[in-house]
Design a protein around this motif. Structure first.
Motif, PDB file in Angstrom:
ATOM      1  N   ASP A  37       1.716  -7.689  -9.183  1.00  0.00           N
ATOM      2  CA  ASP A  37       0.331  -8.097  -9.447  1.00  0.00           C
ATOM      3  C   ASP A  37      -0.274  -8.857  -8.274  1.00  0.00           C
ATOM      4  OD1 ASP A  37       0.302  -6.897 -11.896  1.00  0.00           O
ATOM      5  OD2 ASP A  37       0.589  -8.740 -13.060  1.00  0.00           O
ATOM      6  N   ASP A  38       0.561  -9.519  -7.499  1.00  0.00           N
ATOM      7  CA  ASP A  38       0.103 -10.269  -6.330  1.00  0.00           C
ATOM      8  C   ASP A  38       0.428  -9.459  -5.082  1.00  0.00           C
ATOM      9  OD1 ASP A  38      -0.169 -12.016  -4.123  1.00  0.00           O
ATOM     10  OD2 ASP A  38       0.182 -13.766  -5.401  1.00  0.00           O
ATOM     11  N   LYS A  39      -0.606  -8.934  -4.425  1.00  0.00           N
ATOM     12  CA  LYS A  39      -0.384  -8.046  -3.271  1.00  0.00           C
ATOM     13  C   LYS A  39       0.307  -8.759  -2.121  1.00  0.00           C
ATOM     14  CE  LYS A  39      -4.329  -5.097  -4.454  1.00  0.00           C
ATOM     15  NZ  LYS A  39      -4.600  -5.793  -5.723  1.00  0.00           N
ATOM     16  N   ARG A  40       0.152 -10.072  -2.037  1.00  0.00           N
ATOM     17  CA  ARG A  40       0.839 -10.810  -0.979  1.00  0.00           C
ATOM     18  C   ARG A  40       2.349 -10.818  -1.235  1.00  0.00           C
ATOM     19  NH1 ARG A  40      -0.781 -16.899   0.814  1.00  0.00           N
ATOM     20  NH2 ARG A  40      -0.944 -17.080  -1.445  1.00  0.00           N
ATOM     21  N   GLN A  41       2.740 -11.005  -2.493  1.00  0.00           N
ATOM     22  CA  GLN A  41       4.163 -10.958  -2.825  1.00  0.00           C
ATOM     23  C   GLN A  41       4.728  -9.554  -2.637  1.00  0.00           C
ATOM     24  OE1 GLN A  41       5.905 -13.066  -6.130  1.00  0.00           O
ATOM     25  NE2 GLN A  41       4.019 -14.211  -6.509  1.00  0.00           N
ATOM     26  N   THR A  42       3.908  -8.546  -2.959  1.00  0.00           N
ATOM     27  CA  THR A  42       4.342  -7.161  -2.761  1.00  0.00           C
ATOM     28  C   THR A  42       4.630  -6.894  -1.288  1.00  0.00           C
ATOM     29  OG1 THR A  42       3.019  -6.404  -4.655  1.00  0.00           O
ATOM     30  CG2 THR A  42       3.727  -4.735  -3.078  1.00  0.00           C
ATOM     31  N   LYS A  43       3.756  -7.393  -0.424  1.00  0.00           N
ATOM     32  CA  LYS A  43       3.965  -7.214   1.021  1.00  0.00           C
ATOM     33  C   LYS A  43       5.267  -7.878   1.467  1.00  0.00           C
ATOM     34  CE  LYS A  43      -0.888  -6.787   2.517  1.00  0.00           C
ATOM     35  NZ  LYS A  43      -0.721  -5.523   3.264  1.00  0.00           N
TER      36      LYS A  43
END
Length: 310
Positions: A37-43
């Motif tokens: 849900d958090d694109k920063r964590q996904t990156k």
């Protein structure tokens, strides 16, 4: 109406209630949702696994940082601004060029520096986030899409959505921007979804607004029978993303950059259902095939080899 519902069920088409109760709730533990849900964590997750992503230029977390926006993007005339916890393409702006009057968006319209500041402030306030909670703005590399898609897209960047079920890539579609969708590859905004043969990576049936179409409305060229490059790598990235996220029902969005190849755009714990229409096939039968085979599929390589048999 009940006759239609009966026929859809017979064809194995999964509706939203069945998706939520049958797949999302039992297969996706909520403690893992922040990873997607958090694109920063996904990156961060992708980078640790050695997977390629669009480069992150800047992160804007606080209102006071907005006044320094031009310094933060110095050296980058073209980029994408997006909310870290946005969904369905809402709140994403693609900047094409710096002009004397402000910034030119990919669609050609100009937004002033004040407009950009207001827009960034809205992102931070949570206007586009999943739960309307305070968010952060990400500024990242704008993908230069592979020219193989140039004849069937309108200005924006096409992407490939792969639905991964219990670690096995199960169904895929190519999402194509249109003029109606304002250059975004979102089906609910008027983009096109083209089914993709999961074995070969060749496009099949295309749909727009849940209706079958043969030609792209803006280029008037056929969408079917296009071979998507790097298909085996795309399936590998999708399956590995499922392992990393610990989610049993996952949507993996991948873009094909002309120079960098496949890049992970984002992961989705609640992927939509239109992919079934694009493929003219319901989830139920495909997922059942995977359920039967899964006891004999222990490794990532075995799961990918099984996909070649679907």
């Amino acid at each position: 109406m009940w006759k239609i519902a009966k026929e859809l069920k017979k064809a194995g088409v999964v509706g939203i209630n069945a998706r939520n109760a049958g797949y999302i709730m039992p297969l996706n533990q909520r403690k893992f949702y922040p990873l997607v849900d958090d694109k920063r964590q996904t990156k961060e997750l992708a980078i640790k696994a050695g997977l390629e992503i669009p480069e992150l230029y800047a992160v804007i977390e606080y209102q006071w940082q907005i006044k320094n926006f031009q310094k933060l993007v110095a050296g980058h005339e073209t980029f994408v601004i997006k909310p870290a916890r946005g969904s369905q393409g809402d709140g994403i702006t693609v900047i094409d060029q710096r002009t004397k009057n402000g910034w030119r968006k990919v669609g050609g319209s100009i937004i002033s520096d004040n407009d950009v500041s207001y827009y960034l402030s809205n992102i931070l306030s949570g206007m586009y986030s999943l739960a309307n909670q305070p968010d952060v703005a990400l500024v990242e590399y704008r993908v230069n899409f592979d020219p193989v898609f140039s004849k069937i897209t309108y200005k924006g960047v096409p992407d490939i959505r792969v639905v991964v079920y219990r670690g096995v890539p199960a169904m895929a579609m190519l999402r194509l921007p249109t003029k109606e969708s304002d250059g975004k590859a979102n089906l609910h905004k008027g983009g096109i979804g083209a089914g993709v043969d999961i074995k070969t990576g060749i496009t099949t049936t295309a749909v727009q607004h849940d209706k079958v179409v043969e030609l792209h409305p803006d280029t008037n060229l056929p969408v079917a029978n296009l071979q998507i490059p790097n298909w085996e790598k795309i399936l590998y990235i999708s399956a590995l993303s499922a392992e990393l996220s610990h989610l049993g029902y996952l949507g993996v969005d991948i873009v094909l950059d002309e120079n960098l190849g496949p890049l992970i755009l984002e992961l989705n714990a609640r992927p939509g259902l239109a992919i079934q229409i694009a493929n003219r096939m319901g989830f139920a039968a495909r997922f059942h095939q995977i359920d039967l085979a899964l006891p004999n599929l222990e490794t990532l390589e075995e799961k990918l080899a099984f996909v070649a048999q679907l």
